[in-house]
Design a protein around this motif. Structure first.
Motif, PDB file in Angstrom:
ATOM      1  N   VAL A 271       0.829  -1.206   0.000  1.00  0.00           N
ATOM      2  CA  VAL A 271       0.000   0.000   0.000  1.00  0.00           C
ATOM      3  C   VAL A 271       0.863   1.256   0.000  1.00  0.00           C
ATOM      4  CG1 VAL A 271      -1.990  -1.067   1.119  1.00  0.00           C
ATOM      5  CG2 VAL A 271      -0.191  -0.051   2.517  1.00  0.00           C
ATOM      6  N   SER A 272       0.242   2.377  -0.338  1.00  0.00           N
ATOM      7  CA  SER A 272       0.941   3.663  -0.428  1.00  0.00           C
ATOM      8  C   SER A 272       0.729   4.481   0.838  1.00  0.00           C
ATOM      9  CB  SER A 272       0.438   4.444  -1.638  1.00  0.00           C
ATOM     10  OG  SER A 272      -0.944   4.713  -1.493  1.00  0.00           O
ATOM     11  N   PRO A 273       1.560   5.491   1.067  1.00  0.00           N
ATOM     12  CA  PRO A 273       1.406   6.339   2.252  1.00  0.00           C
ATOM     13  C   PRO A 273       0.031   6.976   2.357  1.00  0.00           C
ATOM     14  CG  PRO A 273       3.536   6.740   1.238  1.00  0.00           C
ATOM     15  CD  PRO A 273       2.778   5.839   0.302  1.00  0.00           C
ATOM     16  N   GLY A 274      -0.547   7.410   1.219  1.00  0.00           N
ATOM     17  CA  GLY A 274      -1.835   8.084   1.254  1.00  0.00           C
ATOM     18  C   GLY A 274      -2.917   7.252   1.906  1.00  0.00           C
ATOM     19  N   PHE A 275      -2.940   5.963   1.595  1.00  0.00           N
ATOM     20  CA  PHE A 275      -3.969   5.107   2.177  1.00  0.00           C
ATOM     21  C   PHE A 275      -3.612   4.689   3.598  1.00  0.00           C
ATOM     22  CE2 PHE A 275      -4.934   4.749  -2.316  1.00  0.00           C
ATOM     23  CZ  PHE A 275      -6.315   4.845  -2.303  1.00  0.00           C
TER      24      PHE A 275
ATOM     25  N   TYR B 185      -6.818  17.925 -12.630  1.00  0.00           N
ATOM     26  CA  TYR B 185      -5.614  17.101 -12.466  1.00  0.00           C
ATOM     27  C   TYR B 185      -5.916  15.915 -11.573  1.00  0.00           C
ATOM     28  CZ  TYR B 185      -0.470  16.623 -11.867  1.00  0.00           C
ATOM     29  OH  TYR B 185       0.838  16.209 -11.869  1.00  0.00           O
ATOM     30  N   ARG B 186      -5.831  14.714 -12.131  1.00  0.00           N
ATOM     31  CA  ARG B 186      -6.098  13.524 -11.335  1.00  0.00           C
ATOM     32  C   ARG B 186      -4.930  13.288 -10.365  1.00  0.00           C
ATOM     33  NH1 ARG B 186      -4.135   8.091  -9.916  1.00  0.00           N
ATOM     34  NH2 ARG B 186      -6.002   6.951  -9.283  1.00  0.00           N
ATOM     35  N   THR B 187      -5.215  13.495  -9.086  1.00  0.00           N
ATOM     36  CA  THR B 187      -4.236  13.262  -8.029  1.00  0.00           C
ATOM     37  C   THR B 187      -5.010  13.131  -6.732  1.00  0.00           C
ATOM     38  OG1 THR B 187      -2.180  14.073  -7.016  1.00  0.00           O
ATOM     39  CG2 THR B 187      -3.849  15.723  -7.562  1.00  0.00           C
ATOM     40  N   GLN B 188      -4.304  13.049  -5.604  1.00  0.00           N
ATOM     41  CA  GLN B 188      -5.007  13.014  -4.321  1.00  0.00           C
ATOM     42  C   GLN B 188      -5.802  14.301  -4.137  1.00  0.00           C
ATOM     43  OE1 GLN B 188      -2.751  11.825  -0.836  1.00  0.00           O
ATOM     44  NE2 GLN B 188      -1.375  10.587  -2.064  1.00  0.00           N
ATOM     45  N   THR B 189      -6.961  14.179  -3.513  1.00  0.00           N
ATOM     46  CA  THR B 189      -7.828  15.349  -3.350  1.00  0.00           C
ATOM     47  C   THR B 189      -7.909  15.828  -1.901  1.00  0.00           C
ATOM     48  OG1 THR B 189      -9.735  13.860  -3.191  1.00  0.00           O
ATOM     49  CG2 THR B 189      -9.242  14.809  -5.356  1.00  0.00           C
ATOM     50  N   SER B 190      -7.075  15.278  -1.047  1.00  0.00           N
ATOM     51  CA  SER B 190      -7.006  15.755   0.334  1.00  0.00           C
ATOM     52  C   SER B 190      -5.582  15.585   0.844  1.00  0.00           C
ATOM     53  CB  SER B 190      -7.977  14.981   1.241  1.00  0.00           C
ATOM     54  OG  SER B 190      -7.625  13.614   1.286  1.00  0.00           O
ATOM     55  N   GLY B 191      -5.263  16.277   1.913  1.00  0.00           N
ATOM     56  CA  GLY B 191      -3.944  16.153   2.510  1.00  0.00           C
ATOM     57  C   GLY B 191      -2.908  17.031   1.848  1.00  0.00           C
ATOM     58  N   ALA B 192      -1.655  16.813   2.242  1.00  0.00           N
ATOM     59  CA  ALA B 192      -0.549  17.662   1.797  1.00  0.00           C
ATOM     60  C   ALA B 192      -0.322  17.602   0.288  1.00  0.00           C
ATOM     61  CB  ALA B 192       0.728  17.271   2.526  1.00  0.00           C
TER      62      ALA B 192
ATOM     63  N   TRP C 297      -0.690  20.640  -5.030  1.00  0.00           N
ATOM     64  CA  TRP C 297      -1.146  20.858  -6.400  1.00  0.00           C
ATOM     65  C   TRP C 297      -2.133  22.016  -6.488  1.00  0.00           C
ATOM     66  CZ3 TRP C 297       1.950  19.337  -9.869  1.00  0.00           C
ATOM     67  CH2 TRP C 297       2.712  18.183  -9.687  1.00  0.00           C
ATOM     68  N   GLU C 298      -2.883  22.253  -5.426  1.00  0.00           N
ATOM     69  CA  GLU C 298      -3.737  23.445  -5.395  1.00  0.00           C
ATOM     70  C   GLU C 298      -2.888  24.710  -5.437  1.00  0.00           C
ATOM     71  OE1 GLU C 298      -6.069  22.938  -1.902  1.00  0.00           O
ATOM     72  OE2 GLU C 298      -7.517  21.588  -2.855  1.00  0.00           O
ATOM     73  N   GLU C 299      -1.733  24.671  -4.764  1.00  0.00           N
ATOM     74  CA  GLU C 299      -0.826  25.826  -4.773  1.00  0.00           C
ATOM     75  C   GLU C 299      -0.270  26.097  -6.167  1.00  0.00           C
ATOM     76  OE1 GLU C 299       0.363  28.127  -2.408  1.00  0.00           O
ATOM     77  OE2 GLU C 299      -1.450  27.445  -1.389  1.00  0.00           O
ATOM     78  N   THR C 300      -0.133  25.046  -6.969  1.00  0.00           N
ATOM     79  CA  THR C 300       0.353  25.251  -8.344  1.00  0.00           C
ATOM     80  C   THR C 300      -0.726  25.883  -9.220  1.00  0.00           C
ATOM     81  OG1 THR C 300      -0.361  23.094  -9.237  1.00  0.00           O
ATOM     82  CG2 THR C 300       1.816  23.189  -8.159  1.00  0.00           C
ATOM     83  N   GLY C 301      -1.976  25.837  -8.781  1.00  0.00           N
ATOM     84  CA  GLY C 301      -3.089  26.352  -9.581  1.00  0.00           C
ATOM     85  C   GLY C 301      -3.904  25.262 -10.242  1.00  0.00           C
ATOM     86  N   ALA C 302      -3.457  23.992 -10.107  1.00  0.00           N
ATOM     87  CA  ALA C 302      -4.225  22.882 -10.671  1.00  0.00           C
ATOM     88  C   ALA C 302      -5.463  22.624  -9.816  1.00  0.00           C
ATOM     89  CB  ALA C 302      -3.359  21.623 -10.725  1.00  0.00           C
ATOM     90  N   VAL C 303      -6.403  21.859 -10.372  1.00  0.00           N
ATOM     91  CA  VAL C 303      -7.623  21.498  -9.657  1.00  0.00           C
ATOM     92  C   VAL C 303      -7.582  19.990  -9.379  1.00  0.00           C
ATOM     93  CG1 VAL C 303     -10.143  21.486  -9.703  1.00  0.00           C
ATOM     94  CG2 VAL C 303      -8.872  23.309 -10.884  1.00  0.00           C
ATOM     95  N   PRO C 304      -7.146  19.556  -8.186  1.00  0.00           N
ATOM     96  CA  PRO C 304      -7.085  18.123  -7.874  1.00  0.00           C
ATOM     97  C   PRO C 304      -8.444  17.460  -8.050  1.00  0.00           C
ATOM     98  CG  PRO C 304      -5.890  19.372  -6.225  1.00  0.00           C
ATOM     99  CD  PRO C 304      -6.629  20.374  -7.076  1.00  0.00           C
ATOM    100  N   THR C 305      -8.452  16.354  -8.773  1.00  0.00           N
ATOM    101  CA  THR C 305      -9.699  15.682  -9.127  1.00  0.00           C
ATOM    102  C   THR C 305      -9.564  14.194  -8.839  1.00  0.00           C
ATOM    103  OG1 THR C 305     -10.029  17.301 -10.899  1.00  0.00           O
ATOM    104  CG2 THR C 305     -11.365  15.294 -10.982  1.00  0.00           C
ATOM    105  N   SER C 306     -10.587  13.630  -8.229  1.00  0.00           N
ATOM    106  CA  SER C 306     -10.551  12.216  -7.860  1.00  0.00           C
ATOM    107  C   SER C 306     -11.122  11.341  -8.971  1.00  0.00           C
ATOM    108  CB  SER C 306     -11.347  12.001  -6.576  1.00  0.00           C
ATOM    109  OG  SER C 306     -11.353  10.637  -6.216  1.00  0.00           O
TER     110      SER C 306
END
Length: 341
Positions: A100-104, A182-189, A194-203
């Protein structure tokens, strides 16, 4: 008549003993007396060429070739393609070894492991290996075991490659990512970064990402070459432009149920640890080889790859690293990681 009854009673007692594991092998696969144990090992990837599968097959081979009377059953996505499912199965006994990954893992309440998922916390595979194979890796393993109340025992650190951006257009500067779904994690650090970059994290679920890229549900995603190329994401209109952001040298945790591990004999414990060590080596070798293979495959099949000045991305990550480390109580570990670069 008395003789017949006595024989009947003895026979029934034998059946009861056998049903209770009187043959030295417990029904749930645990054994403390050297009887045969069965280990169910699972990961969430379905491709037989995936480094996860190669590593798990090596674990199986090494464990079964020992003299510790071990059988390993490997499941490639068949126990669930969601890592949260695998974590739950490990905790409840539906699986014995999972990846498993750190996110989970952080969703289980072990927040410290977010440190290993922060963008740009590692800057090379050499740096990553020095960290996870050294004092900090051992410290994190202890945290996982203690905070999970021995539900999770770390067997080794695997990698899922170095992650890059791929999308409907190349990135030539940090500003180019602004507004992209942008498909990436939508919560946490990670999402915060990615929100700071201006992208819109999407699940989007991994198994649905090809279709999401193809249909424009998302504009871009991020992952390592062996993973997104094996799934043909680079063949979609919204996945053909790859920019090597190198934002995450990924960490994956090979875990065993600690309570079940403690029920094994000393010989079986050692065999499992030796098999895990062999699997770590094999999985990393497979991944490092496939990085270049699948990059070239993507290019050969029409994808376009470009480099970018990573420094603006790195500068943006540093305050998020600092804040997260302080929140989860691992500032000292973060500083040590930085000193090892």
């Amino acid at each position: 008549m008395k003789k017949t009854i006595a024989l009947f009673v003895v026979g029934m007692m034998s059946l009861v003993l056998a049903a209770c594991g009187g043959n030295g092998e417990e029904a749930n696969g645990q054994s403390g007396d050297g009887g045969k144990i069965k280990i169910v090992a699972a990961h969430n990837q379905t491709s037989p060429e995936n480094p996860y599968q190669i590593g798990m097959e090596e674990f199986k081979k090494a464990a079964e070739s020992s003299d510790a009377n071990i059988e390993v059953e490997v499941h490639a996505g068949t126990l669930g393609t969601s890592e949260s499912e695998l974590v739950e199965k490990l905790k409840l006994g539906g699986a014995d070894v999972v990846l498993v990954s750190p996110g989970f893992m952080s969703k289980t309440g072990i927040k410290e492991i977010d440190l290993f998922a922060l963008p740009y916390v590692f800057d090379s595979y050499d740096h990553w290996e020095k960290v996870v194979d050294g004092e900090i890796g051992n410290q994190m393993a202890d945290i996982i075991n203690k905070k999970s109340n021995n539900d999770f025992k770390l067997l080794g650190y695997w990698t899922a490659g170095v992650r890059h951006y791929y999308g409907k257009k190349p990135l030539n500067s940090l500003e180019d990512i602004e507004g992209l779904k942008y498909r990436t994690q939508t919560s946490g650090a990670v999402a915060n970064y990615w929100e700071e970059t201006g992208a819109v994290p999407t699940s989007v679920a991994w198994g649905e990402l090809y279709q999401a890229l193809q249909q424009g549900v998302v504009d871009a995603a991020e992952n390592a070459y062996p993973y997104f190329v094996q799934q043909n994401h680079h063949k979609t209109e919204n996945g053909k432009y790859i920019t090597e952001t190198g934002h995450d040298y990924t960490t994956r945790f090979l875990l065993i149920n600690g309570k079940k591990f403690d029920s094994y004999t000393e010989e079986q414990k050692q065999a499992v640890m030796d098999a895990a060590k062999a699997a770590v080596k094999k999985e990393r070798e497979a991944l490092y080889t496939q990085e270049e293979e699948y990059k070239q495959k993507a290019i050969d099949e029409g994808a376009e790859v470009n480099q970018i000045d990573r420094q603006p991305f790195i500068d943006l990550a540093k305050p998020i690293q600092d804040k997260t480390a302080e929140e989860v109580g691992v500032t000292d570990m973060l500083e040590k990681i930085r000193e090892m670069k």
